[in-house]
Design an enzyme around this catalytic site. Structure first.
Site, short mmCIF file in Angstrom:
data_model
loop_
_atom_site.label_atom_id
_atom_site.label_comp_id
_atom_site.label_asym_id
_atom_site.label_seq_id
_atom_site.Cartn_x
_atom_site.Cartn_y
_atom_site.Cartn_z
N ASN A 1 -58.18 -49.80 23.59
CA ASN A 1 -58.72 -48.17 24.04
C ASN A 1 -58.19 -47.47 23.00
OD1 ASN A 1 -56.57 -46.16 25.52
ND2 ASN A 1 -58.61 -45.23 25.68
N GLY A 2 -58.96 -46.20 22.70
CA GLY A 2 -59.10 -45.33 21.14
C GLY A 2 -60.24 -45.56 20.60
N CYS B 1 -61.08 -45.40 27.83
CA CYS B 1 -60.70 -46.30 28.36
C CYS B 1 -59.47 -46.34 28.88
CB CYS B 1 -61.39 -47.77 27.12
SG CYS B 1 -62.69 -47.42 26.40
N TYR C 1 -54.41 -33.48 30.90
CA TYR C 1 -55.27 -34.18 31.93
C TYR C 1 -55.87 -35.33 32.31
CZ TYR C 1 -60.54 -34.74 33.35
OH TYR C 1 -61.66 -35.21 33.97
N GLY D 1 -61.73 -44.74 33.41
CA GLY D 1 -63.32 -45.03 32.52
C GLY D 1 -63.76 -45.64 34.17
#
Ligand code: SF4
Length: 489
Positions: free
Chosen positions: A122-123, A21, A262, A47
């Site tokens: 996000n997580g 996300c 990345y 995402g």
């Protein structure tokens, strides 16, 4: 944000870890939804399967949630016109087969006794299923299979009165990784877990305050970077300005080191350090640790490119583009059938024969997950005439799954968890294979080495040392993630 569903990893298409996300929020701007759409576009790499925006115009909340890319769904003026107001939050979402579906697309919105409340996350919460069962026993009915909805229920059922107190109460019960942006009728709130595992930054656009996963989302709207939200910090933004509280106590930061390897966009900056520069330093460290006699350095594009540049510079070897990537292959193009999956790598990458033929090549990639893509790319290099293929990986071997908001296969499917380096060399079909050491990775991000007593980052997918308890996964370590996710269905 994670789903209580099986996460079959689509190795045929893209043998990579996937960030799940990106979040964005803006408060006090006339065209808040349009800015959110731009910010989400810059965060599209976090995402690609769905995106949503929720706005508030002083009277009511408006939500648009769509499956697909931001650019395909939020560029029409008619869509933005349905999102009026001077504040908006947004979310880009990655999911896999079991978790796709509009009901899981964020922001999630709920009406509780104090009014409307929207949240983007996000997580991943590592005790969400445990909490969900408890909430269901007390009468909660869940609309989605997303752990983010657990936060909404905890806020709604909190005995506290004020929204901030309810949110603090809710977040003190959860474990794991979270960077949140939320809006209510009076506030925008940003919050980062006590270890700061996932990123969240603060920006300023001519007085309007912005929250975003990465600095590249500020650049696209011309906002100024102010600072990072600190681990364990909650910022409350209102018409009166910004207030910061630290309700969860102080702990040492354990930011996800894989963001540097990345996930993050190379033009983003964390802790004053450019992700691109870190990736080049990673390549240089790799060349120092595992140099090899060769003719040319070739990246697996795009994620391996900065590290390959750094490797080539440090090794004194020429760098060239021996693999050309087709940028127009999206996830939706590929049907999940075995026959088409088989073609996946060639749809995305093709050998640049004139660069490769007759050469001893160093092939630089960011990581190896299952290894299926590596096998095909190496074969592609040999078919194009490479006389030797030496693979260099810009991270240590990924031996463990991530439980903090990154889609990974279960541990047993990670190539490095079931094979030695020698076995992987033979399986992938290379003349030599080397990974960056964990200390080399820490040197690249600016540390002298990894502090083995108190590591400075989360590096659990390389070391197996998880910085939080994994309540939902306890008891079945070998099949912990997927089995438990399946049971929750
Ligand atoms: Fe990042 Fe790996 Fe930690 Fe997940 S386990 S947060 S991918 S370092």
């Amino acid at each position: 944000m994670d789903d209580f569903t099986m996460h079959p990893f689509d190795a045929g298409e893209d043998d990579r870890f996937h960030e799940e996300c990106g979040v964005f929020g803006v408060y006090g701007a006339q065209n808040a939804a349009a800015l959110a759409a731009l910010g989400l576009h810059a965060l599209q790499h976090r995402g690609q399967e769905a995106a949503g925006i929720c706005s508030f115009d002083g009277r009511q909340f408006y939500t648009e949630r769509h499956i697909g890319l931001v650019g395909d769904n939020f560029t029409k003026p008619s869509v933005i016109a349905r999102l009026p107001g001077d504040r908006a939050i947004g979310h880009t979402r990655y999911s896999t087969t079991g978790g796709s579906g509009i009901r899981n697309v964020q922001p999630l919105f709920a009406q509780y006794t104090g009014g409307g409340f929207a949240i983007a996350h996000n997580g991943n919460l590592t005790n969400a299923m445990t909490l969900q069962k408890e909430l269901q026993r007390r009468g909660s009915i869940f609309q989605s299979t997303s752990d983010t909805e657990t936060i909404l229920h905890l806020v709604a059922t909190s005995p506290k009165v004020a929204l901030v107190d309810r949110l603090v109460d809710a977040m003190s019960r959860v474990e794991g990784a979270y960077s949140l942006v939320c809006i209510s009728n009076k506030k925008m709130i940003g919050c980062r877990d006590p270890l700061g595992i996932r990123p969240l930054i603060l920006g300023d656009l001519e007085g309007a305050l912005v929250l975003a996963s990465e600095t590249c989302a500020l650049d696209i709207i011309g906002a100024r970077f102010v600072r990072e939200i600190e681990p364990g910090e909650m910022v409350i933004i209102t018409d009166d300005g910004i207030e910061s509280i630290k309700p969860f106590g102080r702990t040492a930061s354990r930011f996800c080191i894989f963001e540097y390897v990345y996930f993050a966009r190379p033009d983003s900056v964390f802790s004053g350090t450019s992700v691109y520069e870190v990736r080049k330093r990673i390549g240089a460290e790799l060349a120092r640790e595992s140099g090899v006699t060769a003719d040319i350095v070739i990246p697996v594009p795009d994620s391996g490119t900065p590290a390959a540049i750094g490797f080539a510079e440090a090794a004194g070897l020429p760098f060239d583009l021996g693999i050309i990537r087709n940028h127009y292959v999206g996830r939706t193009f590929i049907e999940p059938t075995d026959s088409i999956r088989h073609m996946g790598v060639k749809l995305k990458h093709n050998a640049n024969r004139s660069v490769i033929q007759g050469k001893r090549i160093v092939l630089v990639d960011d990581s190896i997950v299952r290894g299926t893509t590596s096998v095909k790319i190496v074969q592609m290099m040999r078919d194009a005439g490479a006389t030797e293929v030496h693979m260099r990986i810009a991270s240590p071997p990924t031996r463990d799954s991530c439980f903090y908001g990154v889609d990974t296969p279960e541990k047993g499917k990670l190539l490095a968890s079931r094979m030695s380096i020698q076995e992987m060399t033979s399986y992938i079909g290379v003349d030599s294979l080397a990974f960056l050491s964990i200390d080399g990775l820490y040197r690249a991000v600016g540390q002298a080495k990894r502090d083995n007593l108190v590591p400075q980052y989360c590096d659990a997918c390389f070391t197996g040392e998880y910085p939080t308890v994994l309540t939902d996964q306890a008891g079945e370590p070998s099949v912990r993630q997927l089995t438990l996710l399946a049971e929750a269905r």
